[in-house]
Design a protein around this motif. Structure first.
Motif, PDB file in Angstrom:
ATOM      1  N   GLY A   3      22.074 -32.445 -24.965  1.00 57.36           N
ATOM      2  CA  GLY A   3      21.430 -31.309 -25.593  1.00 57.36           C
ATOM      3  C   GLY A   3      20.778 -31.646 -26.919  1.00 57.36           C
ATOM      4  N   TYR A   4      19.817 -30.809 -27.299  1.00 54.29           N
ATOM      5  CA  TYR A   4      19.142 -30.968 -28.585  1.00 54.29           C
ATOM      6  C   TYR A   4      18.540 -29.645 -29.004  1.00 54.29           C
ATOM      7  CZ  TYR A   4      14.940 -31.357 -25.622  1.00 54.29           C
ATOM      8  OH  TYR A   4      13.949 -31.138 -24.700  1.00 54.29           O
ATOM      9  N   VAL A   5      18.146 -29.594 -30.277  1.00 58.06           N
ATOM     10  CA  VAL A   5      17.380 -28.477 -30.811  1.00 58.06           C
ATOM     11  C   VAL A   5      16.073 -29.025 -31.362  1.00 58.06           C
ATOM     12  CG1 VAL A   5      17.235 -26.699 -32.598  1.00 58.06           C
ATOM     13  CG2 VAL A   5      19.401 -27.075 -31.399  1.00 58.06           C
ATOM     14  N   LYS A   6      14.965 -28.430 -30.929  1.00 58.92           N
ATOM     15  CA  LYS A   6      13.663 -28.715 -31.532  1.00 58.92           C
ATOM     16  C   LYS A   6      13.161 -27.418 -32.160  1.00 58.92           C
ATOM     17  CE  LYS A   6      12.457 -32.624 -28.586  1.00 58.92           C
ATOM     18  NZ  LYS A   6      11.434 -33.284 -27.734  1.00 58.92           N
ATOM     19  N   VAL A   7      12.899 -27.484 -33.449  1.00 60.31           N
ATOM     20  CA  VAL A   7      12.411 -26.320 -34.192  1.00 60.31           C
ATOM     21  C   VAL A   7      10.911 -26.493 -34.336  1.00 60.31           C
ATOM     22  CG1 VAL A   7      12.822 -24.821 -36.171  1.00 60.31           C
ATOM     23  CG2 VAL A   7      14.589 -26.458 -35.477  1.00 60.31           C
ATOM     24  N   VAL A   8      10.134 -25.588 -33.749  1.00 62.05           N
ATOM     25  CA  VAL A   8       8.702 -25.835 -33.625  1.00 62.05           C
ATOM     26  C   VAL A   8       7.888 -24.711 -34.256  1.00 62.05           C
ATOM     27  CG1 VAL A   8       9.202 -26.992 -31.436  1.00 62.05           C
ATOM     28  CG2 VAL A   8       8.277 -24.669 -31.398  1.00 62.05           C
ATOM     29  N   GLY A   9       6.647 -25.051 -34.617  1.00 65.40           N
ATOM     30  CA  GLY A   9       5.701 -24.073 -35.114  1.00 65.40           C
ATOM     31  C   GLY A   9       4.621 -23.808 -34.083  1.00 65.40           C
ATOM     32  N   LEU A  10       4.386 -22.535 -33.786  1.00 59.02           N
ATOM     33  CA  LEU A  10       3.390 -22.150 -32.790  1.00 59.02           C
ATOM     34  C   LEU A  10       1.998 -21.966 -33.386  1.00 59.02           C
ATOM     35  CD1 LEU A  10       5.464 -19.502 -30.788  1.00 59.02           C
ATOM     36  CD2 LEU A  10       5.052 -21.902 -30.177  1.00 59.02           C
ATOM     37  N   GLY A  11       1.862 -22.218 -34.693  1.00 60.01           N
ATOM     38  CA  GLY A  11       0.574 -22.003 -35.324  1.00 60.01           C
ATOM     39  C   GLY A  11       0.331 -20.536 -35.615  1.00 60.01           C
ATOM     40  N   PRO A  12      -0.865 -20.206 -36.094  1.00 58.35           N
ATOM     41  CA  PRO A  12      -1.131 -18.843 -36.542  1.00 58.35           C
ATOM     42  C   PRO A  12      -1.392 -17.838 -35.427  1.00 58.35           C
ATOM     43  CG  PRO A  12      -3.063 -20.202 -36.850  1.00 58.35           C
ATOM     44  CD  PRO A  12      -1.965 -21.126 -36.411  1.00 58.35           C
ATOM     45  N   GLY A  13      -1.695 -18.294 -34.210  1.00 60.36           N
ATOM     46  CA  GLY A  13      -1.929 -17.310 -33.163  1.00 60.36           C
ATOM     47  C   GLY A  13      -2.706 -17.824 -31.975  1.00 60.36           C
ATOM     48  N   ALA A  14      -3.719 -18.632 -32.184  1.00 64.02           N
ATOM     49  CA  ALA A  14      -4.550 -19.110 -31.087  1.00 64.02           C
ATOM     50  C   ALA A  14      -3.838 -20.211 -30.300  1.00 64.02           C
ATOM     51  CB  ALA A  14      -5.878 -19.646 -31.623  1.00 64.02           C
TER      52      ALA A  14
END
Length: 246
Positions: A3-14
């Motif tokens: 198992g792992y955790v990846k903390v991600v950013g989806l960007g502003p919307g597009a």
């Protein structure tokens, strides 16, 4: 796979601003954890479990993600923008700091395009020289500290990006900061009001400080206050890179 955790950013919307690295993490996930509107931005995949929670439940989300990973799941924690800017990365590490049993969980932070960079790109280069960033929410810090930090940025003549300027629960914060700015800065200083950038609801305006009012912004607005040297050229706003005086 463990198992792992990846903390991600989806960007502003597009969707085009979701990085390939983040997309691969989403494709490989067994579990996706996050605030409801952000989880909804992730295309549904067969067999992937989603865990939705309210906006102010960051610590609970972090605890759930780490517990799932410790049990063998491949967990992705989603944030809007970049996960390290007023978002979930710090919450995950805060929980790990308090719970030694989760400090062996594999954690990775994957960057995203944060709102201030997306907003700046829409108008030109207002962050082209030194700048600072202040979150106007006083949920996790006292209001006097916010005021001191805003004034410190103005007094050192840096451009200033303001997150979370105004909400239904905090209707007066941006107005108070605006009063400080209008008393300390010249009336013609350029201000960018960028709402919901890179979404169908996008609205971006550049106008002098003297024309800005508190009711022009909400929680989806990113505010950029230029330095004294920030200029407008045609439709663009930019801050020159060179400083010749101390």
């Amino acid at each position: 796979m463990s198992g792992y955790v990846k903390v991600v950013g989806l960007g502003p919307g597009a969707p085009d601003l979701v990085t390939p690295e983040v997309q691969r993490a989403l494709d490989d996930a067994t579990d996706i954890v996050g605030y409801g509107p952000y989880v909804e931005r992730v295309p549904r995949c067969s067999g992937v479990r989603t865990h939705v929670s309210d906006n102010r439940q960051e610590r609970q989300r972090a605890q759930l993600a780490l517990a799932l990973a410790a049990a063998g799941s491949q967990v992705v924690v989603v944030s809007s923008g970049d996960p390290g800017v007023f978002a979930m990365a710090s919450a995950v590490f805060e929980v790990m700091d308090e719970h030694p049993q989760w400090q062996r969980v594999a954690v990775q932070v994957l960057p995203g395009v944060t709102a201030m960079l997306a907003a700046a790109a829409r108008v030109g280069a207002p962050l082209g020289h030194d700048f600072c960033v202040v979150n106007l929410s006083d949920n996790l810090k006292p209001w006097p500290l916010i005021e001191r930090r805003v004034l410190a940025a103005v007094d050192t003549d840096m451009a200033l990006a303001l997150y979370n300027p105004r909400s239904n629960a905090r209707p007066d914060g941006f107005g108070r900061v605006l009063d400080l700015l209008q008393h300390r800065c010249e009336p013609a200083r350029w201000v960018v009001l960028a709402r919901a950038v890179y979404t169908p609801q996008e609205s971006v305006r550049s106008l002098p400080l003297c024309q800005v009012s508190a009711d022009m912004v909400d929680m989806r607005t990113l505010v950029i206050v230029g330095s004294s040297r920030t200029k407008r050229v045609g439709p663009f706003v930019y801050t020159p890179r060179q400083v010749t005086t101390a």
